[in-house]
Design an enzyme around this catalytic site. Structure first.
Site, PDB file in Angstrom:
ATOM      1  N   ARG A   1     -17.921  -2.622  18.179  1.00 42.03           N
ATOM      2  CA  ARG A   1     -17.137  -3.856  18.014  1.00 42.03           C
ATOM      3  C   ARG A   1     -15.842  -3.812  18.825  1.00 42.03           C
ATOM      4  O   ARG A   1     -15.085  -2.847  18.731  1.00 42.03           O
ATOM      5  CB  ARG A   1     -16.799  -4.085  16.531  1.00 42.03           C
ATOM      6  CG  ARG A   1     -16.018  -5.386  16.319  1.00 42.03           C
ATOM      7  CD  ARG A   1     -15.789  -5.693  14.845  1.00 42.03           C
ATOM      8  NE  ARG A   1     -17.043  -5.776  14.139  1.00 42.03           N
ATOM      9  CZ  ARG A   1     -17.296  -5.163  12.995  1.00 42.03           C
ATOM     10  NH1 ARG A   1     -16.378  -4.425  12.411  1.00 42.03           N
ATOM     11  NH2 ARG A   1     -18.477  -5.271  12.429  1.00 42.03           N
TER      12      ARG A   1
ATOM     13  N   CYS B   1       0.579   0.145  10.279  1.00 41.20           N
ATOM     14  CA  CYS B   1       0.084  -0.892   9.364  1.00 41.20           C
ATOM     15  C   CYS B   1       1.166  -1.806   8.795  1.00 41.20           C
ATOM     16  O   CYS B   1       2.181  -1.353   8.266  1.00 41.20           O
ATOM     17  CB  CYS B   1      -0.690  -0.242   8.222  1.00 41.20           C
ATOM     18  SG  CYS B   1      -1.520  -1.483   7.201  1.00 41.20           S
TER      19      CYS B   1
ATOM     20  N   CYS C   1     -19.449   1.740   8.835  1.00 37.51           N
ATOM     21  CA  CYS C   1     -18.665   1.094   9.888  1.00 37.51           C
ATOM     22  C   CYS C   1     -17.435   1.965  10.091  1.00 37.51           C
ATOM     23  O   CYS C   1     -16.592   2.052   9.189  1.00 37.51           O
ATOM     24  CB  CYS C   1     -18.274  -0.327   9.465  1.00 37.51           C
ATOM     25  SG  CYS C   1     -17.128  -1.129  10.616  1.00 37.51           S
TER      26      CYS C   1
ATOM     27  N   CYS D   1       0.423   4.886   6.953  1.00 35.96           N
ATOM     28  CA  CYS D   1      -0.171   4.681   8.281  1.00 35.96           C
ATOM     29  C   CYS D   1       0.847   3.966   9.173  1.00 35.96           C
ATOM     30  O   CYS D   1       1.259   2.837   8.862  1.00 35.96           O
ATOM     31  CB  CYS D   1      -1.450   3.860   8.155  1.00 35.96           C
ATOM     32  SG  CYS D   1      -2.528   4.426   6.818  1.00 35.96           S
TER      33      CYS D   1
ATOM     34  N   CYS E   1     -16.226  -9.601   5.954  1.00 37.26           N
ATOM     35  CA  CYS E   1     -15.628  -8.287   5.703  1.00 37.26           C
ATOM     36  C   CYS E   1     -14.359  -8.460   4.876  1.00 37.26           C
ATOM     37  O   CYS E   1     -13.418  -9.121   5.321  1.00 37.26           O
ATOM     38  CB  CYS E   1     -15.245  -7.620   7.016  1.00 37.26           C
ATOM     39  SG  CYS E   1     -16.597  -7.498   8.189  1.00 37.26           S
TER      40      CYS E   1
ATOM     41  N   CYS F   1       0.835  -1.211   0.000  1.00 30.67           N
ATOM     42  CA  CYS F   1       0.000   0.000   0.000  1.00 30.67           C
ATOM     43  C   CYS F   1       0.871   1.264   0.000  1.00 30.67           C
ATOM     44  O   CYS F   1       1.846   1.344   0.743  1.00 30.67           O
ATOM     45  CB  CYS F   1      -0.911  -0.017   1.228  1.00 30.67           C
ATOM     46  SG  CYS F   1      -2.018   1.399   1.287  1.00 30.67           S
TER      47      CYS F   1
ATOM     48  N   CYS G   1     -19.315  -6.618   3.971  1.00 25.91           N
ATOM     49  CA  CYS G   1     -18.634  -5.371   4.333  1.00 25.91           C
ATOM     50  C   CYS G   1     -17.336  -5.341   3.543  1.00 25.91           C
ATOM     51  O   CYS G   1     -16.714  -6.391   3.355  1.00 25.91           O
ATOM     52  CB  CYS G   1     -18.333  -5.372   5.833  1.00 25.91           C
ATOM     53  SG  CYS G   1     -17.420  -3.909   6.367  1.00 25.91           S
TER      54      CYS G   1
END
Ligand code: SAM
Ligand code: DTB
Ligand code: SF4
Length: 330
Positions: free
Chosen positions: A273, A73, A201, A70, A110, A66, A141
């Site tokens: 969650r 991550c 979400c 972040c 998801c 990616c 999701c």
């Protein structure tokens, strides 16, 4: 199919507010623990069956590589995490995983992709996955990064139930965690998802080095959206070797439960969650989180790239606590 968000006992209640102040949120987080839990649990019972928990299984359909930075991550191409970029999974392989998740008792499937934002031809493939997973009788999701309004509408047409797009932390602290996009970008995508009629979400991560004021501020942003997210994942940082946050201190589990409780109070009708981080929390802490208002988990032995408690141990935990899967009304 009706979604779990519609499983609420009451709607239109005065406790559903969109005018929270940061001072109020900070005061909630600072309450004596018993007072905080008493208030949160009372609301939990008012809006939900307190013994029912929603079960979502995750699958990373596009691993690694990616371009975003972040700092938490495993999948950012900027850090040496030993995690290799892969191509988007084939539909048949995704369906095998979805069938297995359903057989194990999952209610929602998801699918995550390590993208900044999907290209249109990639979105087409994701739409096919959404349609096929839905046909298995699972809620769907996806979390794909930033979306345009048109892309959100395409996902809606494909039958998508939920879009996950986390704010992660406060607006004030965001720039310390991620520099390749802004908080405003995040809010813009959330707006496109909401406008397309997809359930939202959206939640965050604790343990990024944020202050308590940042946790309060993030909760205020979530609770003051025009509509509360139907689903609010609260993750504990999974510290990944090679990332800038590899050596972050584990947060105090009591503080984690405090944030769950404050989320329950500020967004009483949302499904909250207990997301990443359960593997390192004992049964007693998890029980406290459920008492505080958590009523959803990631279910299955893997999150995106890291392990999660396996189905057998979660079933044993549910039996110990007298918990049951939340009903999905069809
Ligand atoms: N690339 C997309 C995006 O960032 O929106 C979707 C996938 S991304 C991995 C989904 C979410 O997982 C992130 O927004 C973050 O909240 C959470 N996450 C990622 N790595 C994590 C970690 N190490 N610990 C806890 N949560 C994490
Ligand atoms: C969310 O809030 N947590 C999930 C999901 N949405 C996509 C991701 C957790 C990731 C934990 C670290 C990993 O497995 O890479
Ligand atoms: Fe990319 Fe999402 Fe990981 Fe950020 S959290 S590096 S956007 S996969």
């Amino acid at each position: 199919m009706a979604t779990q968000a519609e499983n609420r006992v009451f709607t239109d209640q005065p406790d559903i507010r969109h005018d929270w102040t940061k001072a109020e949120a900070e005061a909630l987080l600072a309450l004596p623990f018993n007072d905080l839990l008493y208030r949160a649990h009372g609301l939990h019972r008012r809006y939900f069956d307190a013994n029912a928990v929603q079960l979502s299984t995750l699958l990373n359909v596009k691993d690694g590589g990616c371009p975003e930075d972040c700092k938490y991550c495993a999948q950012s191409a900027r850090y040496e995490t030993g995690f290799k970029a892969q191509k988007l999974m084939a539909l048949g392989d995704v369906l095998d995983k979805a069938r297995a998740a359903k057989a194990a008792g999952a209610q929602r499937f998801c699918m995550g992709a390590a993208w900044r934002s999907p290209k249109d031809h990639e979105l087409e493939q994701i739409c096919d996955m959404v349609g096929a997973v839905k046909e298995l009788g699972l809620e769907t999701c996806v979390t794909l990064g930033m979306l345009s309004g048109d892309q959100a509408r395409r996902l809606k047409r494909a039958g998508l139930d939920y879009y996950n797009h986390n704010l992660d932390t406060s607006e004030e602290y965001y720039g310390a965690v991620i520099t390749t996009r802004t908080y405003r970008d995040r809010l813009e995508t959330l707006g496109h998802v909401r406008d397309a009629g997809i359930n939202v979400c959206c939640g965050g991560i604790l343990g990024l080095g944020e202050a308590e004021a940042d946790r309060a501020s993030m909760l205020v942003t979530l609770a003051n959206l025009a509509e509360h997210p139907e689903s609010v994942p609260i993750n504990m940082l999974v510290a990944i070797e090679g990332t800038p946050y590899a050596e972050n201190d584990q947060i105090d589990p009591i503080d984690f439960v405090r944030v769950i409780a404050a989320a329950r109070i500020m967004m009483p009708a949302s499904v909250v969650r207990f997301a990443a981080g359960r593997l390192t929390m004992d049964a007693a802490t998890q029980a406290l989180a459920f008492f505080a208002g958590a009523n959803s988990i990631f279910y299955g032995e893997k999150l995106l790239t890291t392990p999660n408690p396996d189905g057998d141990s979660d079933q044993a935990l549910f039996a110990r606590l007298g918990l049951k899967p939340m009903e999905v009304r069809g």
